[in-house]
Design a protein around this motif. Structure first.
Motif, PDB file in Angstrom:
ATOM      1  N   GLY A 173       0.812  -1.211   0.000  1.00 39.56           N
ATOM      2  CA  GLY A 173       0.000   0.000   0.000  1.00 39.56           C
ATOM      3  C   GLY A 173       0.847   1.263   0.000  1.00 39.56           C
ATOM      4  N   GLU A 174       1.942   1.235   0.748  1.00 43.51           N
ATOM      5  CA  GLU A 174       2.851   2.387   0.771  1.00 43.51           C
ATOM      6  C   GLU A 174       3.482   2.625  -0.600  1.00 43.51           C
ATOM      7  N   GLY A 210       0.934   4.059  -2.953  1.00 42.82           N
ATOM      8  CA  GLY A 210       0.724   5.472  -2.681  1.00 42.82           C
ATOM      9  C   GLY A 210       1.875   6.329  -3.169  1.00 42.82           C
ATOM     10  N   LYS A 211       3.076   5.818  -3.031  1.00 40.52           N
ATOM     11  CA  LYS A 211       4.271   6.553  -3.447  1.00 40.52           C
ATOM     12  C   LYS A 211       4.295   6.765  -4.958  1.00 40.52           C
ATOM     13  N   ALA A 233       1.560   6.443  -7.043  1.00 39.64           N
ATOM     14  CA  ALA A 233       0.206   6.629  -7.578  1.00 39.64           C
ATOM     15  C   ALA A 233       0.171   7.774  -8.595  1.00 39.64           C
ATOM     16  N   TYR A 249      -8.243   2.315 -11.604  1.00 39.45           N
ATOM     17  CA  TYR A 249      -7.137   1.458 -11.204  1.00 39.45           C
ATOM     18  C   TYR A 249      -7.582   0.014 -11.383  1.00 39.45           C
TER      19      TYR A 249
END
Length: 120
Positions: free
Chosen positions: A30-31, A34-35, A37, A44
């Motif tokens: 998830g990180e 997000g980084k 995105a 998506y």
């Protein structure tokens, strides 16, 4: 934003089912997502697949084109993003108009992040 209580309960149940190692890896994923995105509204594509016996017949491209068509028909979407952990898929996605926007690793697993603009 906070999740509704029912969703929070389901997420807690999900975490118990997959165990602490998977929860940690899921968080790292998830990180990374997000980084890397896309910083504008988009669709998506979480998962796509074609049965092995049907691969190589154009079904994957049909599915990708339909996702793109849905994105193009949406008033604010700028394209379709996806990611893959399978290097051989990168060329397929590029052939279908996707561009690699980033490449990273989740522990020892490589991940390619791709995006196809609606105008491509």
């Amino acid at each position: 934003a906070e999740w509704p209580a029912s969703l929070e309960q389901e997420y807690e149940r999900f975490q118990q089912l997959i165990g602490p190692q998977a929860v940690e890896r899921f968080g790292k994923y998830g990180e990374l997502g997000g980084k890397f995105a896309v910083g504008e509204p988009h669709f998506y594509l979480v998962a796509i697949g074609v049965r092995p016996e049907a691969q190589g017949k154009g079904y994957g491209k049909i599915l990708l084109d339909e996702a793109q068509r849905l994105s193009q028909s949406h008033p604010t979407s700028t394209g379709v993003a996806l990611d893959t952990e399978t290097e051989s898929n990168v060329a397929l996605y590029q052939h279908c108009g996707y561009e690699v926007t980033a490449q990273s690793n989740l522990d020892e697993i490589p991940i390619w992040f791709l995006f196809r603009r609606n105008d491509s």
